[in-house]
Scaffold this motif. Structure first.
Motif, PDB file in Angstrom:
ATOM      1  N   VAL A   1      -3.220  -4.640   1.067  1.00 40.44           N
ATOM      2  CA  VAL A   1      -3.926  -3.421   1.367  1.00 40.44           C
ATOM      3  C   VAL A   1      -5.391  -3.724   1.683  1.00 40.44           C
ATOM      4  O   VAL A   1      -5.828  -4.395   1.055  1.00 40.44           O
ATOM      5  N   LEU A   2      -5.650  -3.372   2.904  1.00 44.61           N
ATOM      6  CA  LEU A   2      -6.975  -3.747   3.401  1.00 44.61           C
ATOM      7  C   LEU A   2      -7.837  -2.436   3.931  1.00 44.61           C
ATOM      8  O   LEU A   2      -7.308  -1.519   4.664  1.00 44.61           O
ATOM      9  N   VAL A   3      -8.755  -2.193   3.169  1.00 46.10           N
ATOM     10  CA  VAL A   3      -9.758  -0.904   3.248  1.00 46.10           C
ATOM     11  C   VAL A   3     -10.715  -1.164   4.327  1.00 46.10           C
ATOM     12  O   VAL A   3     -11.599  -2.201   4.142  1.00 46.10           O
ATOM     13  N   MET A   4     -10.931  -0.725   5.429  1.00 47.87           N
ATOM     14  CA  MET A   4     -11.884  -0.911   6.566  1.00 47.87           C
ATOM     15  C   MET A   4     -12.659   0.187   6.688  1.00 47.87           C
ATOM     16  O   MET A   4     -12.506   1.314   6.815  1.00 47.87           O
ATOM     17  N   SER A   5     -14.169   0.002   6.879  1.00 49.15           N
ATOM     18  CA  SER A   5     -14.950   1.139   7.061  1.00 49.15           C
ATOM     19  C   SER A   5     -16.300   0.297   7.742  1.00 49.15           C
ATOM     20  O   SER A   5     -16.658  -0.682   7.399  1.00 49.15           O
TER      21      SER A   5
ATOM     22  N   PHE B   1      -6.168   0.868   5.791  1.00 49.41           N
ATOM     23  CA  PHE B   1      -7.017   2.262   5.758  1.00 49.41           C
ATOM     24  C   PHE B   1      -8.060   2.066   6.700  1.00 49.41           C
ATOM     25  O   PHE B   1      -9.212   1.632   6.074  1.00 49.41           O
ATOM     26  N   ASP B   2      -8.259   2.421   7.989  1.00 48.43           N
ATOM     27  CA  ASP B   2      -9.123   2.399   8.885  1.00 48.43           C
ATOM     28  C   ASP B   2      -9.998   3.536   8.721  1.00 48.43           C
ATOM     29  O   ASP B   2      -9.593   4.858   8.313  1.00 48.43           O
ATOM     30  N   GLU B   3     -11.494   3.368   8.895  1.00 46.10           N
ATOM     31  CA  GLU B   3     -12.383   4.423   8.894  1.00 46.10           C
ATOM     32  C   GLU B   3     -12.334   5.244   7.519  1.00 46.10           C
ATOM     33  O   GLU B   3     -12.242   6.618   7.275  1.00 46.10           O
TER      34      GLU B   3
ATOM     35  N   ASN C   1      -3.994  -9.399  -2.633  1.00 47.47           N
ATOM     36  CA  ASN C   1      -3.185  -8.340  -2.146  1.00 47.47           C
ATOM     37  C   ASN C   1      -4.181  -7.248  -1.897  1.00 47.47           C
ATOM     38  O   ASN C   1      -3.579  -6.124  -1.292  1.00 47.47           O
ATOM     39  N   ARG C   2      -5.368  -7.358  -1.981  1.00 44.42           N
ATOM     40  CA  ARG C   2      -6.444  -6.119  -1.709  1.00 44.42           C
ATOM     41  C   ARG C   2      -7.514  -6.704  -1.104  1.00 44.42           C
ATOM     42  O   ARG C   2      -8.115  -7.904  -1.820  1.00 44.42           O
ATOM     43  N   ALA C   3      -8.236  -6.108  -0.266  1.00 44.85           N
ATOM     44  CA  ALA C   3      -9.472  -6.475   0.503  1.00 44.85           C
ATOM     45  C   ALA C   3     -10.224  -5.383   0.977  1.00 44.85           C
ATOM     46  O   ALA C   3      -9.791  -4.491   1.223  1.00 44.85           O
ATOM     47  N   ILE C   4     -11.631  -5.586   1.120  1.00 44.68           N
ATOM     48  CA  ILE C   4     -12.471  -4.455   1.673  1.00 44.68           C
ATOM     49  C   ILE C   4     -12.995  -5.072   3.004  1.00 44.68           C
ATOM     50  O   ILE C   4     -13.810  -6.348   2.866  1.00 44.68           O
ATOM     51  N   LEU C   5     -13.098  -4.663   4.173  1.00 47.50           N
ATOM     52  CA  LEU C   5     -13.540  -5.179   5.288  1.00 47.50           C
ATOM     53  C   LEU C   5     -14.839  -4.112   5.663  1.00 47.50           C
ATOM     54  O   LEU C   5     -14.614  -2.938   6.141  1.00 47.50           O
TER      55      LEU C   5
END
Length: 823
Positions: free
Chosen positions: A153-157, A123-125, A21-25
């Motif tokens: 939840v996907l945290v993107m940056s 969560f972009d940028e 249910n969580r990942a980082i892009l």
């Protein structure tokens, strides 16, 4: 769209979100993460038809991301894809993807903690590490842990700090890395120092670069002021005929922002002067050249002063890379960095998180409403304790929190209104006073000051409100919205009430002019503030300051309104302190007592009290003595001798406990030995005339007084019969100054303390001039005495100079006087 770089990692990303249910892009600029990934998640089974929320750090990026996705679907905004920003809601019944500014997530969570209609939050940028993003992630993770394990939840940056993210998301959180779609960018270093931008130097560089490069240009500057100064400087340069200047910053209207980011007309080029708003999320059509000043303007909060201000800082390497990437979004480009290659190596890797630098008032109020202590949430950076405590204290002053830190009814109402807690409190108080319209106008104006054009600005809020109809329409729309939320009558709009209303938002910034004609003010918290240039407000004895600039030495007053002392008594009477202030007045040379009315550190009123309260008067005298030292008491020599005699025995009499009597010890213990004698005295003359020999002797028990008299007497009787005073000015070595003839017959050096302390003898001539200094009288008689006789016998023939001083009669008289006496 399938040609976008993120398309290659889509299967890996979908598998990760299926299992976790969580990942980082991690996707560089131009990869397509912002406008393509949300659309690819819509049909995932785990989403179960729920909505996707995507957070953006800025309103401009929020609108443009939603519009781009809607166009790619061939739909209007508000259908499948919509957005929400303050004063602009484009969301419909069929909306599946909502692009929102980061603070909106917190409001949604407060209203519906389970977020039942949301299946995924992006969560972009996230590398920008704004305060709302950090808070939103912390709250989302708690919801995920307690209520919604199925929430993704996907945290993107483009430049994520993966190690820090793993600390809160878990070290097993999958990290999916995408290639970017950036064209080559050639980077040049211009070797200027990283400091405030000189607009004329920059303008010359921009013209030169525009002449040697093709395509549109994007120049990063720290803030609006630098953009406007650079625009004016460019007007004095000869620009290429096809080059148009376009500013880009948060306060611009939507239409002018669109002019900056859309492609120029055929045959034209753009020079976009932008703040860090253009650093990420946006593609500015046609740009292939970036000029970076290396500076950014960020908020800084100082817990010591309780004040916030904008500070210009050097960018981090991550931010510099983001800016550089703007040049290669659509074609090969160039990046000109104003600083040196060596200076670049010294930049920070990542920008400071806003949570470590900002005013935490809004965060603390949100957490109080949420109900979970900050320490129990998962933060990438814990809120700093000092700033957190400062925010709690202010919220209690604003009546938003009770003494235990729990949210009050007023605090809940403040959250419902939105905006900053300070301005929300202003509006609530305005409604209670039947001034809703004035309060909402004032709050909107302060909130949106950055949207004003230079010619519209003024330090005096009353002047600005007086020209309300000419100000940007967005201010008026925001005020109307808040008035609708408050409900009820708009009430009075008397601009003279501006100051009191402003004080409800900034009670800590009520300010008093230091003296007539001064531009300097003292704030309620004791800090200083000042006008940097003359303004009509300088004449106001009392102000409320809404905006403060740089902090050294006094904060600059940028926005304020006058307030009358009668209004302070009327609206803040319950916060006034009545104090009796007693201090020594050196002009009058006596204690002066006044009754003072204070608001924090500010003095509103003062009247004399006669006579001063006895105990406070005595304490004021002691404080004066401590400030000035014991010499201020003008002690005569015998008093000083007494102290030194006691000090002498303190060092040499181990069998008794002698009180410390040096100056430092006496000053430290004034309350013990002097205070009882000061109860009925007020003046310097009275305190100086006290019987200090008796006072100081009374510190000693009777037995020690007797021991002092015998072990360290004030005088010594010498063989001549004279009673000679002993000099104790150096308590480590007492001195006996005596004429040589008066010691005839004395074989050894006299001592004190029953032989423990030999006196230092200053042997004097008959004219009381020094002859010899010695502690060895016996040795003097045997050796030096005869040389002295040879030298002085001729100069003092009337006095005795016997060959054997040990058998001669000691005397203070001449030989003639002695013969006459013997007859």
């Amino acid at each position: 769209m399938a040609s976008l770089p993120v398309a290659a990692i889509l299967p890996e990303l979908l598998r990760a979100l299926e299992k976790s249910n969580r990942a980082i892009l991690h996707a560089p600029p131009g990869a397509g993460k912002t406008t393509w990934i949300p659309l690819q998640l819509l049909n995932e089974s785990w989403l179960q038809g729920r909505r996707i929320l995507m957070l953006e750090p800025r309103r401009l990026a929020t609108r443009n991301a939603a519009r781009f996705m809607a166009r790619s679907l061939g739909e209007p905004v508000g259908s499948t894809v919509g957005y929400r920003v303050r004063l602009d809601n484009q969301v419909g019944a069929t909306t599946r993807i909502e692009v929102v500014t980061e603070g909106i997530l917190t409001r949604m969570l407060q209203d519906d903690p389970a977020l039942e209609q949301v299946g995924c939050i992006l969560f972009d940028e996230f590398h920008e590490r704004s305060l709302p993003a950090d808070l939103g992630l912390a709250l989302t993770l708690e919801v995920q842990a307690l209520l919604r394990e199925d929430l993704r939840v996907l945290v993107m940056s483009a430049t994520p700090d993966v190690a820090r993210l793993h600390q809160v998301l878990g070290d097993k959180t999958p990290v999916i890395r995408s290639q970017g779609r950036a064209f080559p960018v050639e980077t040049h270093y211009l070797n200027y120092p990283l400091r405030d931008v000189d607009p004329y130097t920059l303008a010359r560089e921009l013209v030169q670069i525009a002449q040697q490069e093709s395509g549109s240009l994007l120049c990063f500057l720290p803030g609006r002021a630098e953009i406007e100064r650079t625009q004016r400087a460019l007007q004095q340069q000869t620009l290429p005929a096809n080059l148009v200047i376009r500013p880009l910053y948060g306060g611009l209207s939507v239409s002018r922002q669109e002019q900056a980011i859309t492609a120029p007309e055929a045959g034209q080029r753009k020079l976009v002067l932008a703040t860090s708003i253009a650093e990420s999320s946006l593609t500015i059509d046609g740009v292939r050249v970036v000029i970076d000043t290396g500076l950014s303007r960020v908020p800084r909060f100082n817990p010591r002063t309780g004040m916030s201000g904008l500070t210009t800082v050097a960018v981090s390497k991550a931010s510099a890379d983001q800016r550089q990437g703007r040049a290669g979004r659509q074609q090969a480009g160039s990046c000109y960095r104003l600083w040196s290659r060596e200076r670049h190596q010294g930049l920070r890797e990542h920008s400071d998180a806003e949570i470590n630098q900002a005013d935490l008032c809004g965060l603390v109020l949100d957490l109080a409403c949420w109900g979970t202590p900050a320490a129990e949430l998962n933060w990438i950076d814990q809120p700093p304790a000092a700033a957190y405590a400062q925010a709690q204290a202010l919220l209690q002053q604003l009546q938003a929190l009770d003494e235990s830190g729990k949210i009050t009814v007023t605090g809940t109402r403040m959250l419902q209104l939105g905006g900053s807690p300070r301005l929300a409190h202003l509006m609530i108080k305005a409604k209670a006073l039947n001034m809703s319209r004035l309060g909402c106008d004032l709050a909107a104006l302060i909130s949106e000051m950055h949207t004003l054009a230079p010619h519209q600005r003024d330090i005096d809020l009353i002047n600005l409100l007086d020209n309300w109809s000419s100000l940007p329409s967005g201010l008026r729309a925001l005020s109307r919205r808040w008035q609708q939320q408050l409900r009820g009558s708009p009430g009075s709009r008397n601009l003279n009430d501006c100051g009191p209303l402003l004080a409800f938002a900034f009670p800590d910034r009520i300010a008093q002019r230091r003296r007539d004609g001064s531009w300097n003010y003292r704030l309620r918290n004791g800090r200083g503030a000042a006008f940097r240039q003359h303004h009509a407000l300088c004449k106001a004895p009392w102000l409320v300051v809404a905006e403060l600039g740089d902090q050294t030495p006094d904060a600059r007053i940028d926005l304020a309104a006058p307030i009358g002392i009668e209004q302070i008594h009327l609206y803040f009477g319950d916060q006034l302190d009545q104090q009796t202030h007693v201090q020594f007045d050196e002009t009058l040379d006596k204690v002066r007592a006044t009754r003072q009315t204070r608001l924090g550190k500010l003095l509103l009123d003062e009247s004399d009290l006669n006579p001063p309260p006895a105990e406070l008067s005595a304490n004021a005298l002691l404080a004066q003595i401590r400030r000035k030292g014991l010499d201020w008491l003008q002690w005569p020599a015998p008093v000083k001798q007494l102290c030194n005699r006691i000090t002498l025995l303190q060092y040499h009499d181990d069998s008794q406990t002698w009180p410390s009597s040096d100056s430092a010890a006496l000053l430290d213990s004034l309350e013990q030995w002097l205070l009882p004698y000061c109860q009925d005295i007020r003046s310097a003359r009275q305190v100086r005339s006290l019987d200090y020999p008796s006072i100081l002797l009374n510190r000693l028990p009777w037995a020690l007084q007797q021991r002092l008299a015998t072990w360290a007497p004030t005088h010594l009787v010498v063989p001549s019969g004279s009673r000679i005073a002993i000099d104790y000015s150096n308590p480590e070595q007492p001195v006996l100054a005596v004429r040589l003839q008066e010691l005839f017959g004395l074989a050894a050096t006299p001592t004190l303390a029953e032989g423990r302390i030999p006196l230092l003898l200053h042997l004097l001539s008959p004219a009381r001039r020094p002859i010899q200094v010695t502690q060895d009288l016996a040795g003097f008689w045997q050796t030096t005495y005869h040389d002295v006789c040879k030298d002085l016998k001729g100069r003092y023939p009337k006095h005795s100079w016997p060959a054997d001083p040990l058998t001669a009669q000691a005397t203070s008289r001449t030989k003639k006087a002695l013969r006459a006496e013997s007859k």
